[in-house]
Design an enzyme around this catalytic site. Structure first.
Site, PDB file in Angstrom:
ATOM      1  N   SER A 145       0.872  -1.172   0.000  1.00 18.05           N
ATOM      2  CA  SER A 145       0.000   0.000   0.000  1.00 18.05           C
ATOM      3  C   SER A 145       0.906   1.218   0.000  1.00 18.05           C
ATOM      4  CB  SER A 145      -0.900  -0.016   1.240  1.00 18.05           C
ATOM      5  OG  SER A 145      -1.841   1.041   1.146  1.00 18.05           O
ATOM      6  N   GLU A 146       0.647   2.168  -0.897  1.00 16.55           N
ATOM      7  CA  GLU A 146       1.661   3.194  -1.186  1.00 16.55           C
ATOM      8  C   GLU A 146       1.915   4.165  -0.036  1.00 16.55           C
ATOM      9  OE1 GLU A 146      -1.045   2.589  -3.063  1.00 16.55           O
ATOM     10  OE2 GLU A 146      -1.943   4.425  -3.858  1.00 16.55           O
ATOM     11  N   ASN A 147       1.058   4.146   0.990  1.00 19.81           N
ATOM     12  CA  ASN A 147       1.342   4.997   2.145  1.00 19.81           C
ATOM     13  C   ASN A 147       2.331   4.345   3.111  1.00 19.81           C
ATOM     14  OD1 ASN A 147      -0.814   3.169   2.724  1.00 19.81           O
ATOM     15  ND2 ASN A 147      -1.203   4.286   4.617  1.00 19.81           N
TER      16      ASN A 147
END
Lengths: 226, 217
Positions: B53-55
């Protein structure tokens, strides 16, 4: 003795000038330096450029800073999200400038600023509206857009634990943009949930070494809202 | 939509399950918001697929039970999630280095339109929207080793989403490798769209009639 801790917000905000570029950490409600944003509102600096992933939600924090007319320009990847009412109003009224940056390019532009890289070429955004007006060059058979480093005069960061040298560790997805903004800020101000004695943080797990940090203030507010 | 199409069209869950079935063990996968997020639910627990997940999460797990929510642990869609055993956290620049540096095996995104040359439009809802939210879509579309799109085959009013040229603002050029719609699975190759599978009871010609670009078999 190095001690980057300050004990009040006036000292934490000291020297932030009108017209400053302010990097603000956080993603969603997690890892946002809310107490520092409130202090910046109190401090009164205006004509700011704010760099953050989102353009604020609700009417508090970043949204309030914008509503008070302190923000001239916002640089972000996700301006329009649930509850971004203040931004929507200001933007519709032509009262705030917007620069949309792909999220990875946003992070990398700040990493570059922190690492002394003036600009870099990336294939992200080639052929899209976000590359309009930018230099495009073929490198290794791939078209790439020239993106410049994004410095902050100030970075507002939240962490989980800090020591007096400004060594920082974070908590799960509260890490997000905070370490890279700490690198890219000329004046990096940190709010921390917990304080560790020097030597207490394992050197193998320190995420942001104190060299990237100027001031730390202890703000044990608890958990982000669910 | 004819009754035959309506009755056998894949649901959102069925589309997600199709995608999940095609992901082999060992892949690092980023899932976009919407139907792509559902894909994780259909990867069997015994098959080790590592969700990014890019966060800043690698090894994202399913949603927690209501009484076990960690308020510090959210995904890119800002939903509360868990971290699997073996998972790790990283900051945004490292997270996007995984994406932009070509380390992610597969990204699955939703889209408004995909063109026969692989162009994707999935961020701005109209050419007049001056403040659309791009998030990580442009980085993901360009950076992942493979890009699969999951979307309805047509718009609500029946206009094709698979087209010769995108009308919506582009997210990336020539980036899409495969599309899962509610009617078919298609690959994007040099010559355009190639149909790999069609739902029961729908002919190739009927699928072609709902598509804005030439299909091949």
């Amino acid at each position: 003795m190095i001690d980057k801790f300050v004990t009040n917000m006036a000292d934490a905000m000291s020297g932030i000038a009108d017209g400053a570029t302010v990097l603000v950490g956080g993603f969603g409600q997690v890892g946002q330096p809310n107490a520092l944003i409130e202090a910046l509102i109190e401090h009164g600096a205006k004509d700011l450029t704010v760099v953050a992933n989102n353009a604020g939600t609700g009417r508090a924090g970043l949204a309030r800073l914008m509503e008070l007319g302190r923000v001239r320009r916002i640089v972000c990847s996700f301006p329009r999200s649930t509850g971004s009412v203040v931004f929507e109003e200001l933007y519709a009224a032509g009262k705030i400038e917007l620069e949309i940056v792909p999220q990875g390019t946003l992070a990398e532009r700040m990493r570059a600023a922190g690492a002394g890289v003036r600009a870099f070429y990336t294939p992200t955004a080639v052929g899209t509206k976000l590359a309009e007006g930018k230099e495009v060059r073929e490198i290794g058979g791939t078209n790439c857009v020239l993106e410049t480093a994004l410095h902050g005069d100030v970075a507002l960061v939240e962490c989980w634990t800090a020591d007096r040298w400004g060594n920082l560790v974070f908590r799960s997805s509260g890490r997000n943009f905070n370490p890279v903004m700490a690198m890219a800020g000329k004046l990096t101000i940190v709010q921390t949930q917990h304080v560790a004695e020097l030597g207490e943080l394992d050197p193998e797990v320190i995420v942001t070494p104190g060299i990237f940090v100027n001031r730390v203030i202890h703000v044990p507010y608890g958990d982000p809202p669910l | 939509m004819s009754d035959a199409v309506k009755n056998s069209a894949w649901s959102r869950a069925e589309m997600a399950a199709k995608v999940a079935a095609a992901i082999p063990e060992g892949w690092y996968v980023n899932l976009g918001i919407g139907i792509p997020t559902l894909v994780a639910d259909f990867v069997p627990a015994t098959r080790e697929v590592v969700i990014h997940s890019e966060n800043g999460l690698l090894g994202m797990g399913p949603a927690p039970a209501k009484d076990a929510i960690d308020p510090w642990l959210i995904n890119a869609g800002k939903q509360h999630v868990t971290l699997r055993t073996g998972g790790s956290y990283m900051h945004h620049a490292d997270s996007f280095a995984m994406i932009r540096g070509g380390h992610i095996d597969l990204c699955v995104l939703g889209a408004f339109e995909v063109a026969s040359n692989g162009d994707i439009a999935n961020w701005a809802t109209s050419v007049n929207d001056t403040a659309p939210a791009v998030g990580g879509a442009m980085d993901l579309a360009v950076g992942a080793k493979r890009l699969w799109v999951v979307m309805e085959h047509t718009t609500k009013d029946g206009r094709p989403r698979l087209v010769d040229q995108c009308q919506y603002p582009l997210t990336a050029l020539a980036a899409v490798d495969r599309i899962y719609t509610n009617l078919a699975v298609l690959d994007v190759v040099e010559s355009g769209f190639v149909v790999r599978e069609i739902i029961d009871g729908v002919s190739f010609d009927e699928l072609q009639a709902r598509t804005g670009a030439r299909l091949s078999q």
